[in-house]
Design a protein around this motif. Structure first.
Motif, mmCIF file in Angstrom:
data_model
loop_
_atom_site.group_PDB
_atom_site.id
_atom_site.type_symbol
_atom_site.label_atom_id
_atom_site.label_comp_id
_atom_site.label_asym_id
_atom_site.label_seq_id
_atom_site.Cartn_x
_atom_site.Cartn_y
_atom_site.Cartn_z
ATOM 1 N N GLN A 177 33.843 42.323 42.262
ATOM 2 C CA GLN A 177 32.981 43.720 41.896
ATOM 3 C C GLN A 177 32.056 43.918 42.886
ATOM 4 O O GLN A 177 31.058 43.121 43.157
ATOM 5 C CB GLN A 177 32.602 43.336 40.629
ATOM 6 C CG GLN A 177 31.785 44.591 39.919
ATOM 7 C CD GLN A 177 32.786 45.664 39.775
ATOM 8 O OE1 GLN A 177 32.775 46.620 39.887
ATOM 9 N NE2 GLN A 177 33.914 45.290 38.683
ATOM 10 N N GLU B 5 37.756 52.994 32.286
ATOM 11 C CA GLU B 5 36.523 52.638 32.692
ATOM 12 C C GLU B 5 35.474 54.191 32.636
ATOM 13 O O GLU B 5 36.119 55.283 32.507
ATOM 14 C CB GLU B 5 36.366 52.394 34.041
ATOM 15 C CG GLU B 5 35.026 52.293 34.629
ATOM 16 C CD GLU B 5 34.821 52.022 36.299
ATOM 17 O OE1 GLU B 5 33.737 51.528 36.576
ATOM 18 O OE2 GLU B 5 35.767 51.691 36.735
ATOM 19 N N GLN C 191 32.845 42.545 34.666
ATOM 20 C CA GLN C 191 32.388 43.852 34.448
ATOM 21 C C GLN C 191 31.642 44.565 35.644
ATOM 22 O O GLN C 191 30.770 43.851 36.311
ATOM 23 C CB GLN C 191 31.600 43.769 33.058
ATOM 24 C CG GLN C 191 32.437 43.655 31.808
ATOM 25 C CD GLN C 191 33.306 44.928 31.480
ATOM 26 O OE1 GLN C 191 32.826 46.146 31.826
ATOM 27 N NE2 GLN C 191 34.565 44.795 31.104
ATOM 28 N N PRO C 192 31.642 45.932 35.661
ATOM 29 C CA PRO C 192 30.917 46.512 36.626
ATOM 30 C C PRO C 192 29.345 46.208 36.413
ATOM 31 O O PRO C 192 28.931 46.201 35.472
ATOM 32 C CB PRO C 192 31.014 47.876 36.605
ATOM 33 C CG PRO C 192 32.526 48.032 35.713
ATOM 34 C CD PRO C 192 32.457 46.701 34.944
ATOM 35 N N ARG D 279 38.351 39.356 34.762
ATOM 36 C CA ARG D 279 37.781 40.662 34.886
ATOM 37 C C ARG D 279 36.367 40.609 35.031
ATOM 38 O O ARG D 279 35.669 40.157 33.902
ATOM 39 C CB ARG D 279 38.304 41.631 33.865
ATOM 40 C CG ARG D 279 37.556 42.992 34.026
ATOM 41 C CD ARG D 279 38.005 43.874 35.435
ATOM 42 N NE ARG D 279 39.553 44.495 35.349
ATOM 43 C CZ ARG D 279 40.253 44.917 36.030
ATOM 44 N NH1 ARG D 279 39.921 44.709 37.413
ATOM 45 N NH2 ARG D 279 41.464 45.432 35.747
ATOM 46 N N ASP E 250 38.571 37.973 40.530
ATOM 47 C CA ASP E 250 38.262 39.236 40.605
ATOM 48 C C ASP E 250 36.930 39.582 41.207
ATOM 49 O O ASP E 250 35.974 38.571 41.530
ATOM 50 C CB ASP E 250 38.305 39.821 39.057
ATOM 51 C CG ASP E 250 37.793 41.382 39.245
ATOM 52 O OD1 ASP E 250 38.700 42.210 40.064
ATOM 53 O OD2 ASP E 250 37.045 41.995 38.418
ATOM 54 N N TYR F 186 28.761 41.726 46.920
ATOM 55 C CA TYR F 186 29.631 41.734 45.786
ATOM 56 C C TYR F 186 29.700 40.310 45.075
ATOM 57 O O TYR F 186 29.389 39.277 45.748
ATOM 58 C CB TYR F 186 31.307 41.894 46.681
ATOM 59 C CG TYR F 186 31.664 40.825 47.464
ATOM 60 C CD1 TYR F 186 32.228 39.636 47.245
ATOM 61 C CD2 TYR F 186 31.330 41.006 49.004
ATOM 62 C CE1 TYR F 186 32.570 38.637 48.292
ATOM 63 C CE2 TYR F 186 31.701 39.893 49.887
ATOM 64 C CZ TYR F 186 32.420 39.057 49.506
ATOM 65 O OH TYR F 186 32.506 37.892 50.677
#
Length: 840
Positions: free
Chosen positions: A565, A458, A488-489, A486, A563, A548
């Motif tokens: 984030q 990251e 992504q941020p 996944r 996932d 989130y």
């Protein structure tokens, strides 16, 4: 007694002549430089087989390539690597300076063993011819306090190594000294040791003592050989896998009695690849006259294509490929792709029928011309697009780039492409801070570890006031079969008008179909995507409070992966990890037959001594299997391979059902995936047909490479490894390979071919690899049928139990957790994995 002494003299002379230069092979075609190298420089190093191989070569390019390989071998044998060559060159210079040549006895011994630790020159012309004693404190392969003596015959000429197996001590004395000694021995004075004539010399007493030691060493056959030639280490593998023979296999030499093969050859230059160009070499080989071989149920023609590409007399590239074609064809196309720098080249291509004496060589010259480099070269497009995206963003953005490919390990470079307001970038590896860069270029080299594993890198960008601007993640070694999601941020450029952009990286197993990808904001579903790109602006209320995003991927069979984030949260939140553990368990009775009919209540599972609650129990016969077939195709497998091909094809035909998947990896000096996970038996059969034995054995690298193919695979996993030799070509070591096997959760069955009980090392390694992963090791003599072994493996795999539990342990992810399974039945053997690493 005389006859015995005469035999020893003949044997010693034969040994000496065999080791001396200029006695093997014809050197008439060699240039003076090569003759000097062979006969005056490396003669104490090169073996008869290596010399014969060298003399068989036809071009200087081949010779130079072979010489480089020989130095690698000699350096490895001496334990010094590349330093040995430099040391040996220094010894050659010392010989020329001290003796005026490199071939007399003193020069030869110095080249082999280096300078002696001590020397004693005896100059006593009333008794002895000129003598030199050389003393070493230790010589590897011989022992402590090694002594030899050199003398000048009749006091003239060059020094010669004294050999008591051929010569008596009289050659060390001059005429007067020997007569004096004989007179002393026959007189009454011989009872007085101090009256010996040698003691009249200044170093006489030391000379007599050292002479006894030198005679001891030179009467020992190993000691005698060690002064003539370097001691070749004993073979440690199975049947001999000769480096010289393999080099000749890679050469384009054709046997004198070979029957011709008619074929055409052509070359073409393709795209640029870095500083090199892709070059395609193609040949068309007619079917007429070629022999066939039956592999499985199919008749095939098997061709070897060996090539040498030279440039300006220097070897630029060498290759060897094996091709298998259905015998029904009338013409067989051979296509080979290599990468070369721009320049003029000469190709020498040999095509040989593997099943007959047909072989021929064709030569062709070709030019590799580099195209004009354009500003928007394809190799730079990805980086340019990333920079353009960052530069055009309304707020500072970041793009993270890393290595391509799968199975990435070791030190790798990662680059962050950033906007103009970025002043600092922090890099993290698996949520652990690694490095902060305060000025461009924002690049870092990260050590991903010695073996490939799932890892996340990251990058977080900050402005000059330490305000976070953006962050991006890069996932490595996801694997082909891992069901992986996944998010992504969420960075500054992912927010606009109260909306939040969700970007999802999704990997779906090759045999699965995606049904949908659902996106949630605080458990409220706000978007559903059905195909790539998995990216959407979500109409959510981003008011600055902690919230989130959740991405939930659903496959057609109902399987799910997700996932989460966090948005507006601290840099890293600490979560609770829950580990679900799958244990494949084999239970055998005293006759080594699978025990059937067991119930959940019959099993007890303990992790680090603590009893666990089993949440799921199933007989694996009901579950699909993921199977890896890993086969050693090094040179020594040549005679065994056809039988292995037949049995494994039959094994796959009987084992692989519509829901099962299997892959095939072949390895010699490197592993190659011949067929990825597939239920297509024809593809697996074709992969087995293509197997061809040659080269060395990279066992450890191939085990790790094969286990990596299981990355992300859940449920029943097994791998069958067949080999006949110890590792001699891997970059990986055994301990790391075993550790990686523990992390994989794959049951490994090992089959060792022609590994007698004296091969303790490799047998132990194969046994530990199997027992640690819940499998079994089998050892068979060469040419023994492997059919029974594969039948037993098949039976075990069809009668395994799968136990699933949620671990109650809170030990760190990098600590190995030991697992033990007991069954409430007497006199049974229970096999399962020895444990696991929670972090994978």
């Amino acid at each position: 007694m005389k006859r015995h002494r005469a035999w020893l003299i003949v044997a010693s002379l034969a040994l000496a002549l065999a080791a001396r230069p200029g006695t093997a092979g014809s050197e008439s075609k060699l240039s003076p430089e090569w003759r000097k190298w062979l006969d005056e420089e490396v003669y104490p190093l090169i073996t008869g087989e290596q010399r014969k191989a060298f003399l068989a070569l036809e071009s200087d390019g081949e010779r130079k390539e072979f010489v480089e390989r020989l130095w690698q071998i000699w350096g490895a044998q001496n334990g010094l690597g590349a330093a040995f060559r430099r040391n040996y060159m220094d010894r050659l210079e010392t010989c020329r300076a001290d003796f005026g040549n490199t071939i007399e006895d003193r020069a030869r011994v110095l080249l082999i063993h280096g300078e002696a630790d001590q020397k004693l020159a005896v100059d006593c012309d009333t008794i002895f011819n000129p003598l030199e004693f050389w003393i070493w404190g230790h010589i590897d392969g011989l022992g402590q306090d090694v002594v030899v003596v050199f003398y000048k015959p009749y006091g003239m000429g060059k020094f010669r190594l004294w050999d008591p197996m051929i010569e008596g001590r009289d050659v060390l004395y001059n005429y007067g000294g020997w007569q004096a000694l004989q007179a002393w021995l026959t007189s009454g004075d011989s009872i007085y040791a101090l009256s010996r004539p040698e003691l009249r010399c200044t170093d006489g007493q030391d000379a007599l003592r050292l002479l006894d030691v030198a005679e001891y060493w030179m009467r020992d056959l190993t000691g005698r050989r060690a002064m003539e030639h370097t001691l070749t280490p004993p073979e440690t593998g199975g049947p001999k896998e000769s480096v010289s023979a393999h080099f000749l296999e890679f050469s384009t030499l054709v046997a004198k009695d070979a029957k011709p093969v008619e074929f055409t050859v052509a070359t073409s230059v393709g795209e640029r690849r870095g500083s090199k160009m892709a070059v395609t070499i193609s040949a068309q080989v007619p079917r007429a006259g070629l022999a066939t071989n039956k592999v499985g149920d199919e008749e095939v023609v098997q061709l070897d294509a060996t090539g040498e590409i030279s440039r300006g007399g220097e070897m630029a590239d060498r290759f060897r490929y094996a091709f298998s074609f259905p015998a029904s064809g009338s013409e067989f196309p051979i296509v080979i792709e290599r990468e070369l720098h721009p320049g003029h080249y000469k190709l020498r291509l040999k095509v040989q029928d593997s099943n007959s004496a047909h072989a021929a060589v064709k030569e062709a010259e070709f030019e590799v011309v580099a195209p004009e480099v354009k500003p928007d070269a394809p190799a730079d497009k990805a980086a340019e697009q990333a920079i353009a995206k960052v530069a055009s963003a309304q707020e500072a953005a970041l793009s993270l780039q890393g290595p391509d490919g799968e199975g990435v390990s070791g030190v790798q470079r990662f680059s962050a492409m950033v906007g103009p307001t970025v002043a600092r970038v922090e890099f993290y590896l698996d949520n652990r801070p690694v490095l902060t860069k305060n000025r461009p270029p924002f690049e870092v080299e990260l050590d991903l570890g010695p073996v490939p594993r799932l890892a996340t890198v990251e990058a977080v960008a900050f402005d000059a006031k330490s305000k976070e601007l953006d962050r991006r993640k890069l996932d490595l070694n996801v694997g082909r079969e891992r069901f992986f999601v996944r998010l992504q941020p969420v960075g500054a450029t992912d927010r606009k008008g109260g909306k939040v952009r969700a970007v999802v990286n999704l990997n779906t197993p090759s045999d699965k179909k995606l049904s949908r990808l659902e996106l949630y904001w605080n458990e409220t579903k706000v978007e559903t995507l059905f195909q790539a790109p998995f990216e959407a602006w979500l109409p959510v209320q981003d008011d600055g409070s902690i919230g989130y995003l959740r991405a939930l991927a659903v496959l057609a069979d109902g399987s799910q992966a997700e996932d989460v984030q966090f948005v507006n949260a601290p840099q890293f939140l600490t979560g609770v990890q829950v580990h679900t553990v799958e244990l494949p368990v084999t239970v055998l009775d005293r006759a080594a037959k699978p025990v059937e009919g067991l119930k959940l209540a019959d099993f007890e599972v303990r992790e680090d001594g603590v009893q666990q609650t089993v949440s799921h129990f199933a007989l694996q016969e009901e579950m699909p299997i993921r199977l890896g077939i890993v086969i050693d195709t090094s040179g020594s497998m040549e005679k065994t391979l056809p039988d292995v091909q037949r049995v494994v094809i039959s094994f796959l035909r009987n084992l692989v059902r519509p829901r099962d998947r299997a892959f095939v990896v072949a390895f010699s000096d490197r592993p190659a995936l011949l067929a990825g996970f597939t239920a297509d038996f024809a593809a697996l059969e074709h992969a087995m047909i293509e197997l061809k034995a040659d080269n060395e054995t990279a066992l450890y690298d191939s085990v790790v490479y094969s286990l990596f193919q299981f990355s992300g695979v859940r449920g029943r996993k097994a791998m069958v490894l067949l080999t006949d030799g110890e590792d001699n070509a891997s970059k990986m070591d055994y301990d790391r390979t075993l550790d990686y096997a523990k992390r994989s959760g794959v049951t490994i069955y090992t089959v060792g071919i022609d590994l007698p009980i004296t091969k303790v090392g490799i047998r132990s390694q194969l046994s530990r690899l199997a027992s640690t992963t819940g499998g079994e090791a089998f050892f068979l003599p060469r040419n023994a049928s492997v059919e029974a072994v594969y039948e037993r493996i098949n039976r075990e795999l069809r009668n395994q139990y799968m136990l699933t539990y949620t671990s109650s342990s809170e030990s760190p992810n990098d600590v190995f957790r030991k697992v033990a399974v007991k069954v409430a039945k007497p006199k049974v053997e229970v096999r399962t994995i020895a444990g696991y690493y929670p972090g994978g």
